[in-house]
Design a protein around this motif. Sequence first.
Motif, short mmCIF file in Angstrom:
data_model
loop_
_atom_site.label_atom_id
_atom_site.label_comp_id
_atom_site.label_asym_id
_atom_site.label_seq_id
_atom_site.Cartn_x
_atom_site.Cartn_y
_atom_site.Cartn_z
N ILE A 1 0.81 -1.22 0.00
CA ILE A 1 0.00 0.00 0.00
C ILE A 1 0.85 1.27 0.00
O ILE A 1 0.33 2.35 0.28
CB ILE A 1 -0.97 0.01 1.20
CG1 ILE A 1 -0.19 -0.01 2.51
CG2 ILE A 1 -1.96 -1.13 1.11
CD1 ILE A 1 -0.99 0.48 3.68
N GLU B 1 2.09 3.19 -2.37
CA GLU B 1 1.60 4.26 -3.24
C GLU B 1 0.30 4.86 -2.71
O GLU B 1 0.10 6.07 -2.77
CB GLU B 1 1.39 3.74 -4.66
CG GLU B 1 2.69 3.49 -5.40
CD GLU B 1 2.46 3.00 -6.81
OE1 GLU B 1 1.47 3.44 -7.46
OE2 GLU B 1 3.25 2.17 -7.27
N LEU B 2 -0.58 4.00 -2.20
CA LEU B 2 -1.84 4.50 -1.67
C LEU B 2 -1.60 5.35 -0.43
O LEU B 2 -2.20 6.42 -0.28
CB LEU B 2 -2.79 3.35 -1.35
CG LEU B 2 -4.19 3.73 -0.92
CD1 LEU B 2 -4.92 4.53 -2.01
CD2 LEU B 2 -5.01 2.49 -0.55
N TYR C 1 -2.68 9.30 -0.04
CA TYR C 1 -3.51 9.83 1.05
C TYR C 1 -2.78 10.93 1.82
O TYR C 1 -3.39 11.91 2.22
CB TYR C 1 -3.96 8.73 2.00
CG TYR C 1 -5.21 8.02 1.53
CD1 TYR C 1 -6.43 8.68 1.45
CD2 TYR C 1 -5.18 6.68 1.17
CE1 TYR C 1 -7.58 8.04 1.03
CE2 TYR C 1 -6.32 6.02 0.76
CZ TYR C 1 -7.51 6.70 0.68
OH TYR C 1 -8.65 6.06 0.26
N ASP D 1 -14.21 5.37 1.02
CA ASP D 1 -13.33 4.50 1.80
C ASP D 1 -14.12 3.50 2.64
O ASP D 1 -13.66 2.38 2.84
CB ASP D 1 -12.40 5.33 2.68
CG ASP D 1 -11.27 5.96 1.90
OD1 ASP D 1 -11.01 5.53 0.75
OD2 ASP D 1 -10.63 6.89 2.41
N MET E 1 -6.38 1.13 4.70
CA MET E 1 -5.00 0.67 4.48
C MET E 1 -4.62 -0.47 5.42
O MET E 1 -3.91 -1.39 5.01
CB MET E 1 -4.03 1.84 4.58
CG MET E 1 -4.17 2.76 3.37
SD MET E 1 -2.95 4.07 3.29
CE MET E 1 -3.50 5.15 4.62
N VAL F 1 -7.43 -1.03 -6.41
CA VAL F 1 -6.61 -0.30 -5.43
C VAL F 1 -5.56 0.54 -6.15
O VAL F 1 -5.31 1.69 -5.78
CB VAL F 1 -5.97 -1.29 -4.42
CG1 VAL F 1 -4.98 -0.57 -3.50
CG2 VAL F 1 -7.06 -1.98 -3.59
N ARG G 1 -7.14 3.63 -7.52
CA ARG G 1 -7.37 4.60 -6.44
C ARG G 1 -6.06 5.32 -6.11
O ARG G 1 -6.05 6.52 -5.88
CB ARG G 1 -7.93 3.92 -5.21
CG ARG G 1 -8.38 4.90 -4.12
CD ARG G 1 -9.58 4.37 -3.40
NE ARG G 1 -10.11 5.28 -2.42
CZ ARG G 1 -11.08 6.14 -2.65
NH1 ARG G 1 -11.61 6.22 -3.85
NH2 ARG G 1 -11.54 6.93 -1.70
N SER G 2 -4.96 4.57 -6.09
CA SER G 2 -3.65 5.12 -5.75
C SER G 2 -3.12 6.07 -6.82
O SER G 2 -2.53 7.10 -6.49
CB SER G 2 -2.63 4.00 -5.58
OG SER G 2 -3.01 3.09 -4.60
N ILE H 1 -7.42 9.23 -6.06
CA ILE H 1 -6.99 10.10 -4.96
C ILE H 1 -6.12 11.25 -5.49
O ILE H 1 -6.35 12.41 -5.12
CB ILE H 1 -6.28 9.30 -3.84
CG1 ILE H 1 -7.27 8.32 -3.19
CG2 ILE H 1 -5.68 10.23 -2.80
CD1 ILE H 1 -8.47 8.94 -2.51
#
Length: 159
Positions: free
Chosen positions: A3, A5-6, A10, A45, A99, A137, A140-141, A145
């Motif tokens: 996670i 990159e996510l 964020y 989320d 996450m 995912v 989203r990353s 986002i």
Amino acid sequence: MNITELADAYQKLIRAAEGITDSTPVTGTERADVDWRLAHITLSDRILASAARDILGGAEGVVVDNLPAMDAQAIAGFIASTTHLQRIDTMRRNAAELMDLLEQIPDAAGGTVVDLRIHDRDGRHVSDSQMAWSDLVGLRSAQNIPGHTDSLAELAKRV
């Protein structure tokens, strides 16, 4: 699942949102858009966290339906019951929960195919599709986002 990159996405989102204060020179329409984005992400989320729990539990036929994150009444209710700082805090907590769940998902489960039901900003159904969980995912990353972050960061620069 990785996670990194996510988490980075964020962090940038939260910094951009925190950069918008009561003294930021924005129009009423722009302020409403900021509020909408923060509520939308927070509600999104929750949807993704629910799907992550399903995947962790080995469920089949996992559905990610974004309607609750596009529902005008749900968004308006969230905005009406929170301040800007509370929206950021709730978004931060929901992102952290998501996450945490994602970190628990084994890499092999990232290939789980999920059904997507997509609605537009007005709540109208626009498409149904399928996608591997890890691709969702990743989207989203890399796109979702960051797109919201870019919009918020532009406003935050006005200070």
